[in-house]
Design an enzyme around this catalytic site. Structure first.
Site, PDB file in Angstrom:
ATOM      1  N   ALA A  66      -3.723  -1.581   3.091  1.00 43.40           N
ATOM      2  CA  ALA A  66      -3.999  -2.590   4.117  1.00 43.40           C
ATOM      3  C   ALA A  66      -5.305  -3.268   3.737  1.00 43.40           C
ATOM      4  O   ALA A  66      -6.149  -2.671   3.064  1.00 43.40           O
ATOM      5  CB  ALA A  66      -4.126  -1.907   5.475  1.00 43.40           C
ATOM      6  N   GLY A 112      -1.453   1.608   2.807  1.00 46.26           N
ATOM      7  CA  GLY A 112      -0.309   0.817   3.296  1.00 46.26           C
ATOM      8  C   GLY A 112       0.672   0.447   2.192  1.00 46.26           C
ATOM      9  O   GLY A 112       1.854   0.202   2.474  1.00 46.26           O
ATOM     10  N   GLU A 115       2.764   3.435   1.864  1.00 49.46           N
ATOM     11  CA  GLU A 115       3.548   3.515   3.109  1.00 49.46           C
ATOM     12  C   GLU A 115       4.687   2.489   3.092  1.00 49.46           C
ATOM     13  O   GLU A 115       5.790   2.767   3.565  1.00 49.46           O
ATOM     14  CB  GLU A 115       2.628   3.307   4.317  1.00 49.46           C
ATOM     15  CG  GLU A 115       1.720   4.522   4.542  1.00 49.46           C
ATOM     16  CD  GLU A 115       0.638   4.279   5.576  1.00 49.46           C
ATOM     17  OE1 GLU A 115      -0.121   3.295   5.417  1.00 49.46           O
ATOM     18  OE2 GLU A 115       0.539   5.051   6.546  1.00 49.46           O
ATOM     19  N   GLU A 135      -6.852   7.040   2.944  1.00 48.30           N
ATOM     20  CA  GLU A 135      -7.472   6.630   4.215  1.00 48.30           C
ATOM     21  C   GLU A 135      -8.614   7.534   4.670  1.00 48.30           C
ATOM     22  O   GLU A 135      -9.584   7.065   5.254  1.00 48.30           O
ATOM     23  CB  GLU A 135      -6.411   6.542   5.330  1.00 48.30           C
ATOM     24  CG  GLU A 135      -5.523   5.304   5.241  1.00 48.30           C
ATOM     25  CD  GLU A 135      -4.315   5.494   4.335  1.00 48.30           C
ATOM     26  OE1 GLU A 135      -4.256   6.504   3.600  1.00 48.30           O
ATOM     27  OE2 GLU A 135      -3.405   4.646   4.366  1.00 48.30           O
TER      28      GLU A 135
HETATM   29  N1  COA Z   1      -8.302  -4.218   1.021  1.00 54.33           N
HETATM   30  C1  COA Z   1      -9.013  -5.316   0.741  1.00 54.33           C
HETATM   31  N2  COA Z   1      -9.362  -5.662  -0.510  1.00 54.33           N
HETATM   32  C2  COA Z   1      -8.976  -4.868  -1.504  1.00 54.33           C
HETATM   33  C3  COA Z   1      -8.216  -3.685  -1.283  1.00 54.33           C
HETATM   34  C4  COA Z   1      -7.876  -3.377   0.062  1.00 54.33           C
HETATM   35  N3  COA Z   1      -7.159  -2.312   0.380  1.00 54.33           N
HETATM   36  N4  COA Z   1      -7.999  -3.092  -2.482  1.00 54.33           N
HETATM   37  C5  COA Z   1      -8.567  -3.868  -3.411  1.00 54.33           C
HETATM   38  N5  COA Z   1      -9.162  -4.936  -2.831  1.00 54.33           N
HETATM   39  C6  COA Z   1      -9.901  -6.029  -3.483  1.00 54.33           C
HETATM   40  C7  COA Z   1     -11.298  -5.587  -3.891  1.00 54.33           C
HETATM   41  O1  COA Z   1     -12.184  -5.681  -2.785  1.00 54.33           O
HETATM   42  C8  COA Z   1     -11.590  -6.599  -4.974  1.00 54.33           C
HETATM   43  O2  COA Z   1     -11.909  -7.828  -4.371  1.00 54.33           O
HETATM   44  P1  COA Z   1     -13.188  -8.702  -4.904  1.00 54.33           P
HETATM   45  O3  COA Z   1     -12.854  -9.002  -6.338  1.00 54.33           O
HETATM   46  O4  COA Z   1     -13.169  -9.892  -4.024  1.00 54.33           O
HETATM   47  O5  COA Z   1     -14.368  -7.809  -4.752  1.00 54.33           O
HETATM   48  C9  COA Z   1     -10.244  -6.791  -5.648  1.00 54.33           C
HETATM   49  O6  COA Z   1      -9.274  -6.366  -4.715  1.00 54.33           O
HETATM   50  C10 COA Z   1     -10.077  -5.955  -6.916  1.00 54.33           C
HETATM   51  O7  COA Z   1     -10.337  -4.610  -6.594  1.00 54.33           O
HETATM   52  P2  COA Z   1     -11.375  -3.692  -7.398  1.00 54.33           P
HETATM   53  O8  COA Z   1     -11.809  -2.581  -6.492  1.00 54.33           O
HETATM   54  O9  COA Z   1     -12.453  -4.522  -7.999  1.00 54.33           O
HETATM   55  O10 COA Z   1     -10.432  -3.142  -8.566  1.00 54.33           O
HETATM   56  P3  COA Z   1     -10.601  -1.782  -9.357  1.00 54.33           P
HETATM   57  O11 COA Z   1      -9.626  -1.843 -10.483  1.00 54.33           O
HETATM   58  O12 COA Z   1     -12.018  -1.511  -9.688  1.00 54.33           O
HETATM   59  O13 COA Z   1     -10.131  -0.623  -8.334  1.00 54.33           O
HETATM   60  C11 COA Z   1      -8.693   0.355  -6.657  1.00 54.33           C
HETATM   61  C12 COA Z   1      -8.804  -0.556  -7.895  1.00 54.33           C
HETATM   62  C13 COA Z   1      -7.264   0.241  -6.166  1.00 54.33           C
HETATM   63  C14 COA Z   1      -8.975   1.788  -7.078  1.00 54.33           C
HETATM   64  C15 COA Z   1      -9.690  -0.107  -5.568  1.00 54.33           C
HETATM   65  O14 COA Z   1      -9.550  -1.492  -5.379  1.00 54.33           O
HETATM   66  C16 COA Z   1      -9.525   0.578  -4.249  1.00 54.33           C
HETATM   67  O15 COA Z   1      -9.896   1.742  -4.099  1.00 54.33           O
HETATM   68  N6  COA Z   1      -8.982  -0.138  -3.248  1.00 54.33           N
HETATM   69  C17 COA Z   1      -8.848   0.340  -1.892  1.00 54.33           C
HETATM   70  C18 COA Z   1      -7.735   1.353  -1.777  1.00 54.33           C
HETATM   71  C19 COA Z   1      -7.640   1.896  -0.362  1.00 54.33           C
HETATM   72  O16 COA Z   1      -8.519   2.556   0.145  1.00 54.33           O
HETATM   73  N7  COA Z   1      -6.515   1.585   0.293  1.00 54.33           N
HETATM   74  C20 COA Z   1      -6.245   2.050   1.622  1.00 54.33           C
HETATM   75  C21 COA Z   1      -6.651   1.029   2.632  1.00 54.33           C
HETATM   76  S1  COA Z   1      -6.328   1.594   4.277  1.00 54.33           S
END
Ligand code: COA
Length: 257
Positions: A66, A112, A115, A135
């Site tokens: 999400a 999400g 999910e 989460e």
């Molecule tokens: N919500 C909002 N933005 C998100 C996102 C999310 N769930 N997951 C990734 N993004 C965005 C990042 O903020 C980043 O945006 P920016 O370039 O404007 O800063 C962009 O997507 C790229 O992500 P980034 O973190 O730089 O890539 P990465 O390869 O270093 O890491 C992940 C990848 C998936 C490990 C990392 O993005 C992450 O942990 N995301 C969140 C996962 C999460 O907690 N999901 C559950 C949400 S309830």
């Protein structure tokens, strides 16, 4: 219908939905959830579409969760509403759709995103896919059905391990625990799903819709799934699909549903 956050395509009896926010790793914001609802509804109503394949745009992510930026300042009641509306509009909606949905998990499927994949009827992962419910690392629990559907698929112990550690597992690990049905090379992911879609599309759409309903009944506390099955089985008799399917078998030809 035109969309800003997703792309829809049609090819014969297959409908394709691609979540298209690659710069945000296809994170599900409110607008995307609404568009997904609309697209699933549109495809479900389209008689020609027998199977829907959903994937994420780019090579990195199916859906990274999400959109965290949208709920960072929510209070308790807003949080509850977010989960309730999201479950109704997208996750439960997909799980109970008459048209079977295949999730082509092409990279990160987190929160999400996982999910959503779990709400789909069938999951195929590319070999680079990474799955998890992180989460608790945000001070949250999964809110789009993750605490219910993950144990259904992998069992309580593995689900609690994944949920409490918030860690990611790779495609092979996911396969070994029954979280995904198949693991294929990334470049073959869509063609593999298309081939499965073609196979499904040869069968009676009416019977498939009934089968989805009966299988789902197994996971509903308030209903007797065996009774639902008996009822749905009976309703198949006398339908055009039943007449065609049985006639084709007896005439030694392929059915034309
Ligand atoms: N919500 C909002 N933005 C998100 C996102 C999310 N769930 N997951 C990734 N993004 C965005 C990042 O903020 C980043 O945006 P920016 O370039 O404007 O800063 C962009 O997507 C790229 O992500 P980034 O973190 O730089 O890539 P990465 O390869 O270093 O890491 C992940 C990848 C998936 C490990 C990392 O993005 C992450 O942990 N995301 C969140 C996962 C999460 O907690 N999901 C559950 C949400 S309830």
């Amino acid at each position: 219908m035109s969309y800003q956050n997703i792309v829809t395509e049609y090819a014969d009896h297959l409908g394709f939905i691609t979540i298209d926010r690659p710069k945000k790793l296809n994170a599900l914001n409110k607008a995307t959830i609404k568009e997904l609802h609309d697209a699933f509804k549109e495809m479900d109503l389209e008689e020609q579409v027998r199977v829907i394949i959903i994937t994420g745009s780019g090579e990195k992510a199916f859906v990274a969760g999400a959109d965290i930026s949208e709920f960072a300042d929510f209070d308790k009641s807003q949080g509850k509403e977010l989960a309730r509306k999201g479950q109704k509009k997208l996750f439960d909606y997909v799980a109970t759709l008459s048209t079977p949905v295949i999730a082509a998990v092409n990279g990160f499927a987190l929160g999400g995103g996982l999910e959503l994949a779990m709400a789909c009827h069938i999951r195929v992962a590319s070999d680079n896919a990474r799955m998890g419910l992180p989460e608790v690392s945000l001070g949250l629990i999964p809110g789009y059905g993750g605490t219910q559907r993950l144990p259904q698929l992998v069992g309580k112990g593995k689900a609690l391990e994944m949920i409490t550690t918030g860690g990611m597992i790779g495609a092979d690990d996911a396969f070994s625990h029954g979280l995904v049905n198949h693991v294929v090379a990334q470049e073959e992911l869509i063609s593999f799903c298309e081939a499965m879609g073609d196979k499904i599309a040869r069968n009676s759409p009416l019977a498939i819709a009934s089968a989805i309903k009966a299988v789902n009944a197994n996971f509903e506390d308030s209903v007797n799934g065996f009774e639902i099955e008996i009822d749905a089985f009976g309703k198949c008799f006398g339908t055009d699909d039943f007449n065609e399917g049985t006639a084709a078998f007896l005439e030694k030809r392929k059915p034309n549903f």
